[in-house]
Structures are given as C-alpha cells and as structure tokens.
Design an enzyme around this catalytic site. Structure first.
Site, PDB file in Angstrom:
ATOM      1  N   GLU A 179       0.862  -1.189   0.000  1.00 44.69           N
ATOM      2  CA  GLU A 179       0.000   0.000   0.000  1.00 44.69           C
ATOM      3  C   GLU A 179       0.890   1.227   0.000  1.00 44.69           C
ATOM      4  O   GLU A 179       1.982   1.205   0.582  1.00 44.69           O
ATOM      5  CB  GLU A 179      -0.880   0.062   1.254  1.00 44.69           C
ATOM      6  CG  GLU A 179      -2.054  -0.882   1.244  1.00 44.69           C
ATOM      7  CD  GLU A 179      -1.729  -2.176   1.952  1.00 44.69           C
ATOM      8  OE1 GLU A 179      -0.718  -2.216   2.690  1.00 44.69           O
ATOM      9  OE2 GLU A 179      -2.458  -3.158   1.752  1.00 44.69           O
ATOM     10  N   TYR A 210       7.664   1.807  -7.380  1.00 43.27           N
ATOM     11  CA  TYR A 210       6.925   0.543  -7.457  1.00 43.27           C
ATOM     12  C   TYR A 210       6.602   0.198  -8.910  1.00 43.27           C
ATOM     13  O   TYR A 210       6.699  -0.958  -9.318  1.00 43.27           O
ATOM     14  CB  TYR A 210       5.658   0.615  -6.595  1.00 43.27           C
ATOM     15  CG  TYR A 210       5.977   0.927  -5.140  1.00 43.27           C
ATOM     16  CD1 TYR A 210       7.156   0.468  -4.549  1.00 43.27           C
ATOM     17  CD2 TYR A 210       5.129   1.703  -4.352  1.00 43.27           C
ATOM     18  CE1 TYR A 210       7.479   0.765  -3.238  1.00 43.27           C
ATOM     19  CE2 TYR A 210       5.439   2.008  -3.030  1.00 43.27           C
ATOM     20  CZ  TYR A 210       6.623   1.533  -2.488  1.00 43.27           C
ATOM     21  OH  TYR A 210       6.937   1.839  -1.184  1.00 43.27           O
TER      22      TYR A 210
END
Ligand SMILES: CC(C)(COP(=O)(O)OP(=O)(O)OC[C@H]1O[C@@H](n2cnc3c(N)ncnc32)[C@H](O)[C@@H]1OP(=O)(O)O)[C@@H](O)C(=O)NCCC(=O)NCCS
Length: 151
Positions: free
Chosen positions: A107, A119
């Site tokens: 998250e 990411y």
C-alpha cells in the site's frame, strides 16, 4: 559511495530504527525491529553504503503462503534519487522469489508520487484504493500488486 544490498543483522537494528523514525509519521516501535531479525516469515532488507557504514535504505517483506507483503520502504534523504529504493526492492523481490513467493503487494499514500514511481519501475500496478488507510495526515491508500511473470 558503494551500495551493498543484504538482510539485516542484529547490529543494524539501531540504524533501521533511526531510518524508520526519520522517514514516517507513524514509525514502527523499536520492538518490531528487534523481532523481525528472528522471524522466519518476514525479513528486513537493507542498502548499506560500505564506504561509510551508513544504512542508506530499508524495506520489509512479510510472507503469507505464496504472497509477499512489502512494507516500510525508506531511503535516507541524503541517498534519495539515485535508484537505491528501486534496486533494494528488486533485490528483496528476487530473494523472496527464491523462497517460492510468486506475487507481491503493498500500500502507498496516493500523494506519494516518488514511491509510486519506484513501485511501477519494479513491475507493480495499481489495483484499487483503501479509503482512509493512512493517518497523520488522513489519506487514502493505493493498493498495488506485482504478479508472477506470465500470470
Ligand atoms: C520513496 C523513496 C523510498 C524513494 O527512494 P529513492 O531511492 O529516492 O528512489 P529511486 O531513486 O529508486 O526512484 C525514485 C523515482 O521517483 C522519481 N521521483 C522523485 N520525486 C518525485 C516526485 N515528487 N514526483 C514524481 N516522481 C518523483 C524519481 O525521478 C525516480 O524515478 P526515475 O528513476 O524514473 O527518474 C524515498 O523517497 C523515501 O524514503 N521516502 C520517504 C518514505 C516513503 O515515502 N516510503 C514509501 C512508503 S510506501
């Protein structure tokens, strides 16, 4: 600067705590770092500048069945913007793939463009939103997944 990627050892715990406290509004408590050194279903991976002995970055992977949950990704401010978070995550993913982990999730605050970029560079894609997931300040969390190649 000579960056080496490896697992945490007991004598790295103080550095990991300092990095955590400098990086997050809600840092993990000290006890969580001491525990993770001994856990078999989780590991703390770090980037060390071996020229100075500085802990430049760190991240945690929790393993649940064949899934890895990545948390606490942080790079010391002095070392940011040089690809260290990206390299560290790729290293952590490789290490966990070797242990049989196929898919990874995490998250991230929706406003954290630098982390989201890292990411994405590591193959993660957005898969939904957890409303109000974060405190201090309150913010939605973006859920991201990286699936095993070919899936
Ligand atoms: C997020 C963090 C780990 C990134 O570490 P890093 O070592 O600087 O990351 P990298 O150098 O590997 O990559 C950063 C990327 O973000 C980009 N970037 C940096 N600031 C940015 C911004 N404000 N907006 C968009 N992209 C940004 C960089 O250009 C780079 O992408 P590029 O290689 O395509 O140019 C670091 O900023 C950090 O520790 N932040 C505080 C803790 C945190 O937010 N952790 C994430 C929790 S989910």
């Amino acid at each position: 600067m000579n960056i080496v990627y490896r697992k945490i050892r007991e004598d790295d715990v103080e550095g990991a705590i300092a990095l955590e406290q400098a990086s997050f509004a809600d840092p993990w408590p000290r006890s969580a770092f001491a525990e993770i050194v001994d856990k078999s279903d989780a590991d703390y991976y770090l980037a060390e500048d071996t020229d100075t002995g500085t802990l430049a970055g760190g991240c945690v992977v929790f393993r649940i069945l064949d899934e890895g949950d990545i948390t606490n990704v942080a790079v010391d401010e002095r070392y940011r913007g040089q690809g260290i978070a990206t390299q560290l995550l790729k290293y952590a993913i490789e290490q966990n793939e070797a242990l049989g982990i196929e898919d990874f999730t995490l998250e991230v605050r929706q406003s954290n463009a630098a982390a989201i970029r890292v990411y994405e560079k590591c193959g993660f894609e957005s898969a939904g939103v957890r409303p109000g997931f974060y405190d201090h300040p309150k913010e939605d969390g973006l859920i991201m997944w990286r699936y095993k190649e070919g899936r």
